[in-house]
Enzyme design. Structure first.
Site, PDB file in Angstrom:
ATOM      1  CG  HIS A 141      72.385  35.653  72.183  1.00 43.79           C
ATOM      2  ND1 HIS A 141      71.269  34.888  71.687  1.00 43.79           N
ATOM      3  CD2 HIS A 141      72.910  36.120  71.052  1.00 43.79           C
ATOM      4  CE1 HIS A 141      71.353  34.867  70.435  1.00 43.79           C
ATOM      5  NE2 HIS A 141      72.156  35.545  70.027  1.00 43.79           N
ATOM      6  CD  GLU A 169      90.696  38.852  84.435  1.00 41.62           C
ATOM      7  OE1 GLU A 169      91.938  38.086  84.598  1.00 41.62           O
ATOM      8  OE2 GLU A 169      89.576  38.420  84.386  1.00 41.62           O
ATOM      9  CG  HIS A 210      72.020  40.024  68.460  1.00 42.28           C
ATOM     10  ND1 HIS A 210      71.588  39.747  67.180  1.00 42.28           N
ATOM     11  CD2 HIS A 210      72.337  38.668  68.867  1.00 42.28           C
ATOM     12  CE1 HIS A 210      71.717  38.579  67.015  1.00 42.28           C
ATOM     13  NE2 HIS A 210      72.099  37.809  67.927  1.00 42.28           N
TER      14      HIS A 210
HETATM   15  O1  2HA Z   1      70.259  31.961  66.628  1.00 44.33           O
HETATM   16  O2  2HA Z   1      72.388  33.560  67.590  1.00 44.33           O
HETATM   17  O3  2HA Z   1      72.273  35.538  65.860  1.00 44.33           O
HETATM   18  C1  2HA Z   1      71.421  32.116  66.394  1.00 44.33           C
HETATM   19  C2  2HA Z   1      71.722  33.588  66.570  1.00 44.33           C
HETATM   20  C3  2HA Z   1      71.630  34.415  65.672  1.00 44.33           C
HETATM   21 ZN    ZN Z   2      72.790  35.746  68.099  1.00 42.72          ZN
END
Ligand code: 2HA
Ligand code: ZN
Length: 272
Positions: A141, A169, A210
């Site tokens: 993330h 790069e 996400h």
């Molecule tokens: O919590 O990243 O996508 C785990 C994750 C779910």
């Molecule tokens: Zn995740």
């Protein structure tokens, strides 16, 4: 050999901790899987004690009888280095590619990553596409790539081009470009299918609002790919924070010259 003495396990732990130190794994965010080599399975299998078979939630017949390391669902990357046996597991896939069982690890209970369907479907696609070379699938993330998904159209071409332009790069590190999955509910088969479809073409799939999935041959290359994409995204965020439009950038012809000298093929679809 004890599981924790094996070099491939040490490499896995180091990569997980590197991701934590980068700030990509708040709380239980992210997950990491590695497809073990047959000789690595032989090296440590005396320690295995198989638990019950459990449905994967999708079908991955090409991964029948393979062994993977997987972070645990709800486990924290932050804890991998201090308590590996609690934080991840070695799992075995059954002969049909429909069930898995834990054979080592997660000693205090738990299951492999909630994103197991996405991981395994990506592994299956990459096993076929690379003739077995790719072994690592990594989900994280990283903040800057996620930020980009709020301001750019969610199109492969737009993301590929912006990321390539932010660091010279980049086209050498991910010459095939990046794919973008629109926002979807994580954890299930639908997002796994969408992601693995993109993994047929790319080594990088961005999940809008996400995170990212990347695929690679080993821990260094796969971590390095995530790091390169996120560094480029950080530069994008800095540039956009300073001015609405770039004053100058790397042009399509510049990319063609780079491709020639660095002996990579850049798809023309990203160069107009
Ligand atoms: O919590 O990243 O996508 C785990 C994750 C779910
Ligand atoms: Zn995740």
């Amino acid at each position: 050999m004890k599981v924790l003495d094996a070099d491939f396990i040490k490499g896995y732990i180091r990569m997980a901790n590197d991701g934590w130190e980068q700030g990509w794994h708040e709380r239980n965010g992210g997950n990491l899987t590695y497809r073990m080599k047959p000789e690595e399975v032989d090296m440590v299998k005396e320690n295995f004690s198989p638990k019950e078979w459990t449905p994967i939630g999708t079908s991955v017949p090409k991964l029948a009888n393979e062994y993977f390391i997987s972070t645990g669902s709800g486990k924290y990357f932050r804890n991998v280095i201090i308590d590996p046996e609690d934080s991840f597991a070695i799992i075995e896939i059954d002969g049909k590619g429909e069930n898995y069982r834990i054979v080592w690890g997660l000693v205090n209970g738990g299951r492999p990553t909630s994103e197991l369907p996405s991981h395994l479907m990506n592994h299956e696609v990459k096993l076929i596409a690379t003739g077995g070379k790719h072994r690592v699938i990594y989900h994280a993330h990283p903040a800057n790539v996620i930020a980009m998904t709020f301001v750019l159209p969610l199109e492969d071409k737009v993301f590929t081009r912006e990321l390539w332009e932010m660091a010279t790069e980049c086209p050498v590190v991910f010459p095939d470009g990046v794919g973008v999955v629109p926002w979807m509910v994580p954890g299930g088969r639908d997002i796994a299918v969408a992601t693995s479809e993109l993994m047929k073409k790319y080594d990088v799939a961005i999940w809008a609002h996400h995170g990212i999935f990347v695929s690679g041959e080993d821990f260094d290359l796969t971590f390095g790919l995530m790091h390169t994409v996120e560094k480029s995204a950080e530069i994008f965020v800095k540039v956009r924070s300073m001015v609405p439009e770039k004053r100058q950038s790397i042009t399509s012809d510049d990319f063609r010259s780079l491709a020639k000298d660095f002996k990579v093929t850049l798809p023309e679809e990203f160069l107009d």
